[in-house]
Scaffold this active site. Structure first.
Site, mmCIF file in Angstrom:
data_model
loop_
_atom_site.group_PDB
_atom_site.id
_atom_site.type_symbol
_atom_site.label_atom_id
_atom_site.label_comp_id
_atom_site.label_asym_id
_atom_site.label_seq_id
_atom_site.Cartn_x
_atom_site.Cartn_y
_atom_site.Cartn_z
ATOM 1 N N ASN A 10 0.940 -0.965 0.176
ATOM 2 C CA ASN A 10 0.294 0.055 -0.128
ATOM 3 C C ASN A 10 1.476 1.362 0.020
ATOM 4 O O ASN A 10 1.370 1.482 1.064
ATOM 5 C CB ASN A 10 -1.278 -0.009 1.237
ATOM 6 C CG ASN A 10 -1.735 1.581 1.690
ATOM 7 O OD1 ASN A 10 -1.979 1.942 0.305
ATOM 8 N ND2 ASN A 10 -2.850 1.305 2.727
ATOM 9 N N TRP A 11 0.959 1.719 -1.391
ATOM 10 C CA TRP A 11 2.125 2.886 -0.827
ATOM 11 C C TRP A 11 1.343 4.296 -0.820
ATOM 12 O O TRP A 11 2.333 5.331 -0.460
ATOM 13 C CB TRP A 11 2.257 3.252 -2.852
ATOM 14 C CG TRP A 11 2.808 1.874 -2.818
ATOM 15 C CD1 TRP A 11 3.262 1.011 -2.985
ATOM 16 C CD2 TRP A 11 3.821 2.176 -4.629
ATOM 17 N NE1 TRP A 11 4.206 -0.047 -3.145
ATOM 18 C CE2 TRP A 11 4.289 1.127 -5.048
ATOM 19 C CE3 TRP A 11 3.447 2.938 -5.924
ATOM 20 C CZ2 TRP A 11 5.148 0.680 -5.880
ATOM 21 C CZ3 TRP A 11 4.433 2.634 -6.853
ATOM 22 C CH2 TRP A 11 4.529 1.265 -7.250
ATOM 23 N N HIS A 107 -9.080 1.443 4.784
ATOM 24 C CA HIS A 107 -8.099 1.058 5.721
ATOM 25 C C HIS A 107 -7.967 2.471 6.154
ATOM 26 O O HIS A 107 -8.853 3.166 6.403
ATOM 27 C CB HIS A 107 -7.067 1.793 4.219
ATOM 28 C CG HIS A 107 -6.143 2.035 4.718
ATOM 29 N ND1 HIS A 107 -5.277 2.875 5.739
ATOM 30 C CD2 HIS A 107 -4.843 1.182 4.894
ATOM 31 C CE1 HIS A 107 -4.097 2.818 6.305
ATOM 32 N NE2 HIS A 107 -3.835 1.482 6.501
ATOM 33 N N GLU A 109 -7.212 4.789 7.728
ATOM 34 C CA GLU A 109 -6.735 6.482 7.206
ATOM 35 C C GLU A 109 -8.099 6.769 6.456
ATOM 36 O O GLU A 109 -8.364 7.894 6.242
ATOM 37 C CB GLU A 109 -5.578 6.181 6.591
ATOM 38 C CG GLU A 109 -4.127 5.816 6.906
ATOM 39 C CD GLU A 109 -2.635 5.571 6.666
ATOM 40 O OE1 GLU A 109 -2.920 5.720 5.947
ATOM 41 O OE2 GLU A 109 -2.664 4.758 7.207
ATOM 42 N N GLU A 178 -4.953 -4.865 10.209
ATOM 43 C CA GLU A 178 -4.081 -3.879 10.420
ATOM 44 C C GLU A 178 -5.200 -2.906 11.862
ATOM 45 O O GLU A 178 -5.656 -2.192 11.559
ATOM 46 C CB GLU A 178 -4.518 -3.096 9.098
ATOM 47 C CG GLU A 178 -4.142 -3.405 7.945
ATOM 48 C CD GLU A 178 -3.243 -2.449 7.008
ATOM 49 O OE1 GLU A 178 -2.540 -2.576 6.498
ATOM 50 O OE2 GLU A 178 -4.457 -1.415 6.671
ATOM 51 N N SER A 221 2.801 -1.798 10.677
ATOM 52 C CA SER A 221 4.821 -1.739 10.466
ATOM 53 C C SER A 221 6.015 -3.369 10.283
ATOM 54 O O SER A 221 5.993 -3.848 10.645
ATOM 55 C CB SER A 221 4.953 -1.252 11.647
ATOM 56 O OG SER A 221 4.679 -0.168 12.275
ATOM 57 N N GLY A 242 3.005 -1.195 3.830
ATOM 58 C CA GLY A 242 3.074 0.727 3.952
ATOM 59 C C GLY A 242 4.811 0.831 3.505
ATOM 60 O O GLY A 242 5.040 0.695 2.576
ATOM 61 N N GLY A 243 5.394 1.263 4.516
ATOM 62 C CA GLY A 243 6.302 2.170 4.520
ATOM 63 C C GLY A 243 7.477 1.193 3.491
ATOM 64 O O GLY A 243 8.443 1.459 2.616
HETATM 65 P P1 PGA Z 1 2.912 0.143 8.005
HETATM 66 O O1 PGA Z 1 1.291 0.338 6.412
HETATM 67 O O2 PGA Z 1 3.801 -0.548 6.579
HETATM 68 O O3 PGA Z 1 3.775 1.306 6.476
HETATM 69 O O4 PGA Z 1 3.079 0.250 8.766
HETATM 70 C C1 PGA Z 1 0.708 -0.805 6.532
HETATM 71 C C2 PGA Z 1 -0.696 0.038 5.741
HETATM 72 O O5 PGA Z 1 -1.348 0.860 6.599
HETATM 73 O O6 PGA Z 1 -1.512 -0.634 5.049
#
Ligand code: PGA
Length: 262
Positions: A10-11, A107, A109, A178, A221, A242-243
């Site tokens: 997930n960018w 998600h 966010e 998540e 993470s 993500g990251g």
């Molecule tokens: P993260 O993000 O790996 O940077 O914690 C995961 C995500 O939100 O899908």
């Protein structure tokens, strides 16, 4: 036994078109001629979810990758209506038109920053299924909810929001547990915490009619150095990253760490 791993990147709001092209080049270069190439599409299902503005670049770049070595393409969100007066939104048929087969929905966010409700997300999931796009349905508790011993109530509420879907539809969704407190914080859930939540999810979804072989990913993470432990848990089918998905190297390292590839 080494199981099939879903490695989804997930960018978020990162990666310009040129960065996307560079990622694909790097990705194909690393996979080609390595044990990863035999795994791609069988033991490893890799997907990336670029921002809308980089989807076309990703789709073009995937055509330059050797056959079978490009990651699956998905988007990070969509609106439920196919077209019309919804300024700022992108529809599922539009995503299909640009080559997406998957879409992340719900998600945290989107839930927290943009106020998306369980109900809206469930409608979007239903719309994606009707459009034959695979929804990657995200859910998970906040730190406050975990500390208040509400984790399973929250997971139950979020998953039960999908209960109007048929058994077959529930089986076509990819679920991503998540925990919000683990996203982007560097503080992953422990493998036991993630396993416990994924076991609970599979049981509940089974009760809703979703069958035995649902796919549940863990996200929050995930990095090369914790991947092996998390992905070895039997209820965890893969990672939503993500990251660490922004560079082909660290993204692929996650699978390599699990599969013991140098
Ligand atoms: P993260 O993000 O790996 O940077 O914690 C995961 C995500 O939100 O899908």
């Amino acid at each position: 036994m080494v199981k099939k791993i879903y490695l989804y990147g997930n960018w978020k709001m990162n990666m310009t078109r040129s960065e996307t092209e560079a990622f694909y080049k790097d990705f194909a270069g690393q996979v080609k001629g390595s044990p990863l190439s035999a795994a791609m599409g069988t033991a490893l299902e890799a997907a990336v979810f670029p921002p809308f503005t980089s989807l076309a670049a990703a789709e073009n770049a995937s055509k330059t990758c050797p056959k079978g070595l490009a990651p699956i393409l998905g988007a990070q969100n969509a609106y439920l209506e196919p077209k019309g007066a919804f300024t700022g939104e992108v529809s599922l048929p539009m995503l299909k038109d640009i080559g997406c087969t998957h879409v992340i929905l719900g998600h945290s966010e989107r839930r927290v920053i943009f106020g998306e409700t369980d109900e809206l997300i469930a409608q979007k999931v239903g719309a994606a299924l009707k459009e034959s796009i695979v929804p990657v349905f995200c859910y998970g508790e906040t730190l406050e909810e975990r500390e208040g011993n509400k984790t399973f109530d929250v997971l139950s509420r979020q998953l039960r929001a999908l209960s109007a879907l048929s058994a077959a539809e529930l089986g076509r969704i990819i679920y991503a547990y998540e925990p919000v407190w683990a996203i982007g914080t560097g503080k992953s859930a422990t493998s036991a915490e993630a396993q416990e939540a994924c076991v609970y999810s599979k049981k509940l979804l089974g009760e809703l009619g979703g069958g035995e072989s649902l796919v549940v990913l863990y996200g929050g993470s995930v990095k090369p150095d914790n991947a092996r432990e998390l992905l070895s848990m039997d209820a965890i089918d893969g990672a939503l990253v993500g990251g660490a998905s922004l560079k082909a190297d660290s993204f692929l390292q996650i699978y390599k760490a699990y599969a013991g590839i140098n």
